[in-house]
Scaffold this active site. Structure first.
Site, PDB file in Angstrom:
ATOM      1  N   TYR A 149       0.836  -1.201   0.000  1.00  0.00           N
ATOM      2  CA  TYR A 149       0.000   0.000   0.000  1.00  0.00           C
ATOM      3  C   TYR A 149       0.875   1.257   0.000  1.00  0.00           C
ATOM      4  O   TYR A 149       0.735   2.118  -0.883  1.00  0.00           O
ATOM      5  CB  TYR A 149      -0.905  -0.028   1.234  1.00  0.00           C
ATOM      6  CG  TYR A 149      -1.890   1.101   1.301  1.00  0.00           C
ATOM      7  CD1 TYR A 149      -2.983   1.159   0.432  1.00  0.00           C
ATOM      8  CD2 TYR A 149      -1.756   2.121   2.241  1.00  0.00           C
ATOM      9  CE1 TYR A 149      -3.903   2.196   0.507  1.00  0.00           C
ATOM     10  CE2 TYR A 149      -2.678   3.155   2.319  1.00  0.00           C
ATOM     11  CZ  TYR A 149      -3.752   3.191   1.452  1.00  0.00           C
ATOM     12  OH  TYR A 149      -4.662   4.217   1.526  1.00  0.00           O
ATOM     13  N   ASN A 178      -6.462   9.672   8.022  1.00  0.00           N
ATOM     14  CA  ASN A 178      -7.609   8.922   8.566  1.00  0.00           C
ATOM     15  C   ASN A 178      -8.946   9.623   8.417  1.00  0.00           C
ATOM     16  O   ASN A 178      -9.155  10.673   9.028  1.00  0.00           O
ATOM     17  CB  ASN A 178      -7.394   8.762  10.075  1.00  0.00           C
ATOM     18  CG  ASN A 178      -7.054   7.354  10.427  1.00  0.00           C
ATOM     19  OD1 ASN A 178      -7.175   6.465   9.585  1.00  0.00           O
ATOM     20  ND2 ASN A 178      -6.630   7.147  11.660  1.00  0.00           N
ATOM     21  N   ARG A 190     -10.474  -1.019  10.538  1.00  0.00           N
ATOM     22  CA  ARG A 190     -10.139   0.383  10.818  1.00  0.00           C
ATOM     23  C   ARG A 190     -10.713   0.755  12.176  1.00  0.00           C
ATOM     24  O   ARG A 190     -11.799   0.298  12.563  1.00  0.00           O
ATOM     25  CB  ARG A 190     -10.643   1.295   9.705  1.00  0.00           C
ATOM     26  CG  ARG A 190      -9.705   1.189   8.498  1.00  0.00           C
ATOM     27  CD  ARG A 190      -9.878   2.317   7.544  1.00  0.00           C
ATOM     28  NE  ARG A 190     -10.725   1.931   6.442  1.00  0.00           N
ATOM     29  CZ  ARG A 190     -10.884   2.665   5.342  1.00  0.00           C
ATOM     30  NH1 ARG A 190     -10.268   3.817   5.228  1.00  0.00           N
ATOM     31  NH2 ARG A 190     -11.662   2.264   4.375  1.00  0.00           N
ATOM     32  N   THR A 214      -1.436   8.012  19.050  1.00  0.00           N
ATOM     33  CA  THR A 214      -2.436   9.018  18.679  1.00  0.00           C
ATOM     34  C   THR A 214      -2.788   8.921  17.194  1.00  0.00           C
ATOM     35  O   THR A 214      -2.004   8.462  16.384  1.00  0.00           O
ATOM     36  CB  THR A 214      -1.934  10.448  18.957  1.00  0.00           C
ATOM     37  OG1 THR A 214      -0.803  10.693  18.132  1.00  0.00           O
ATOM     38  CG2 THR A 214      -1.584  10.639  20.415  1.00  0.00           C
ATOM     39  N   ASP A 277       3.012  -0.560  12.668  1.00  0.00           N
ATOM     40  CA  ASP A 277       1.916   0.364  12.955  1.00  0.00           C
ATOM     41  C   ASP A 277       2.515   1.692  13.445  1.00  0.00           C
ATOM     42  O   ASP A 277       3.252   1.703  14.424  1.00  0.00           O
ATOM     43  CB  ASP A 277       1.018  -0.244  14.042  1.00  0.00           C
ATOM     44  CG  ASP A 277      -0.347   0.393  14.070  1.00  0.00           C
ATOM     45  OD1 ASP A 277      -0.960   0.487  12.995  1.00  0.00           O
ATOM     46  OD2 ASP A 277      -0.786   0.811  15.155  1.00  0.00           O
ATOM     47  N   GLN A 280       2.319   7.674  15.846  1.00  0.00           N
ATOM     48  CA  GLN A 280       1.701   8.997  15.872  1.00  0.00           C
ATOM     49  C   GLN A 280       1.399   9.417  14.451  1.00  0.00           C
ATOM     50  O   GLN A 280       2.201   9.176  13.553  1.00  0.00           O
ATOM     51  CB  GLN A 280       2.733   9.987  16.408  1.00  0.00           C
ATOM     52  CG  GLN A 280       2.410  10.587  17.708  1.00  0.00           C
ATOM     53  CD  GLN A 280       3.450  11.630  18.101  1.00  0.00           C
ATOM     54  OE1 GLN A 280       4.542  11.694  17.551  1.00  0.00           O
ATOM     55  NE2 GLN A 280       3.099  12.451  19.051  1.00  0.00           N
ATOM     56  N   ARG A 281       0.298  10.068  14.235  1.00  0.00           N
ATOM     57  CA  ARG A 281      -0.048  10.519  12.890  1.00  0.00           C
ATOM     58  C   ARG A 281      -0.904  11.755  13.042  1.00  0.00           C
ATOM     59  O   ARG A 281      -1.910  11.731  13.732  1.00  0.00           O
ATOM     60  CB  ARG A 281      -0.834   9.397  12.241  1.00  0.00           C
ATOM     61  CG  ARG A 281      -0.969   9.270  10.773  1.00  0.00           C
ATOM     62  CD  ARG A 281       0.221   9.508   9.937  1.00  0.00           C
ATOM     63  NE  ARG A 281       1.057   8.384   9.553  1.00  0.00           N
ATOM     64  CZ  ARG A 281       0.635   7.244   9.062  1.00  0.00           C
ATOM     65  NH1 ARG A 281      -0.630   6.980   8.928  1.00  0.00           N
ATOM     66  NH2 ARG A 281       1.488   6.340   8.701  1.00  0.00           N
TER      67      ARG A 281
END
Ligand SMILES: NC(=O)c1ccc[n+]([C@@H]2O[C@H](COP(=O)([O-])OP(=O)(O)OC[C@H]3O[C@@H](n4cnc5c(N)ncnc54)[C@H](O)[C@@H]3O)[C@@H](O)[C@H]2O)c1
Length: 317
Positions: A149, A178, A190, A214, A277, A280-281
């Site tokens: 992806y 997101n 999700r 987060t 994974d 933080q994003r």
């Protein structure tokens, strides 16, 4: 030959979560909409309410193969977006991003049509920069289970910019963070849909990791507004531009917000974090504010209430 002045817009991946909202918005704006989808992760149900519209057309097609149609604008959304879907057939995922982009860019070049690419915050990988701005090149594992992806989307961006430089194709690249809302898949792993479905079923809510990681969550209507504004910009605007909601919440806060809306006795249960994974994003949306005069307006709680309503009906069917 075109007999009306109505803008003809193609949405690839139009039967998916975001695509179906985009088709709806474009029809409301008076466009003629061609929705192209192979139903890999989308469904006809998502656009069933549009089928009777005189300016809507649904075509089953896989963007891995070339397509010859006449349109004025292309929104290229075709690609499974959740890990459960994109890891089911990772080779297909890379092909969809890369061959799909190549085919749609070839079409845009032939038609002199504007083309928008639905890219992703995943191009930033597990970032060392926080919040992520468009100048950050990212930190992506090229051989991990998310790479089909992440790298597929990065390569698609490369193709967009090379078509722009080499053939002057009018490109618009948005990097989506997101997004949630009605018509998300109920079982695609999700976090927002997971928590809502678990809470509505009275099951325990599964948190991967300690819940301190987060995320920022953008409601779908805000995102679609950003898409439409981006498409309307002049040739000088190519992006990439981040579109997302910078309000940051821990996963635990999200779980608690969902529980507060749904009610019930679900407990929070911690499970190990999956591979790669990000911790933080959060988008830096300064560019979207400057160039598109865009910023999200829907607060998490408002958006969650609408999404819970949708899933309540969906699960009752
Ligand atoms: N929802 C988000 O939070 C998010 C975040 C970042 C990026 N995006 C991007 O936005 C786009 C739409 O995401 P979504 O959340 O609506 O996901 P989705 O899975 O609901 O929609 C994707 C659609 O593309 C279709 N599709 C997949 N492969 C195809 C192919 N080869 N040919 C034709 N159609 C194909 C699927 O059937 C589906 O209808 C994707 O490109 C995704 O990468 C979404």
């Amino acid at each position: 030959m075109q007999v009306t002045n109505r803008k003809r817009v193609m949405v690839t991946g139009g039967a998916g979560f975001l695509g179906s909202h985009l088709c709806e918005r474009l029809l409301n704006d008076g466009c003629e909409v061609l929705c192209v989808d192979n139903f890999y992760s989308g469904t006809k149900d998502n656009v069933a309410h549009l089928m009777a519209h005189p300016h809507f057309e649904l075509m089953r097609h896989d963007v891995i193969f070339p397509l010859y149609v006449e349109v004025d604008e292309i929104y290229n959304l075709a690609c499974p977006a959740s890990p459960v879907h994109y890891q089911r057939d990772p080779i297909q995922t890379t092909k969809t991003s890369v061959h799909g982009a190549e085919n749609m860019l070839g079409l845009a070049n032939r038609l002199k049509a504007k083309i928008l690419q639905a890219s992703t915050s995943e191009v930033y990988g597990d970032p060392e920069v926080h919040p992520q701005h468009e100048g950050y090149w990212g930190r992506v594992n090229p051989i991990g289970i998310r790479s089909c992806y992440d790298e597929g989307k990065r390569c698609a961006e490369t193709l967009f910019f090379d078509y722009h430089r080499q053939h002057q194709v009018e490109i618009k690249v948005v990097r989506i963070f997101n997004t949630y809302g009605p018509r998300m898949h109920p079982n695609d792993g999700r976090v927002v849909s997971n928590f809502i479905v678990q809470a509505l079923r009275g099951e325990d809510i599964t948190i991967y990791g300690d819940g301190a990681q987060t995320r920022s969550f953008c409601y779908v209507d805000d995102l679609i507004e950003g898409f439409v504004r981006m498409m309307a910009t002049g040739t000088e605007v190519t992006g990439p531009i981040n579109i997302g909601n910078p309000d940051e919440f821990t996963i635990k806060q999200l779980a608690e917000a969902v529980l507060a809306i749904v009610g019930g006795n679900s407990k929070l249960v911690l499970k190990p974090l999956p591979q790669d994974d990000p911790k933080q994003r959060k988008p830096d949306i300064m560019l979207a504010q400057e160039v598109l005069s865009w910023q999200p307006s829907i607060k998490l709680n408002q958006g969650l209430i609408k999404t819970v309503d949708y899933f309540r009906t969906f699960l009752a069917l």
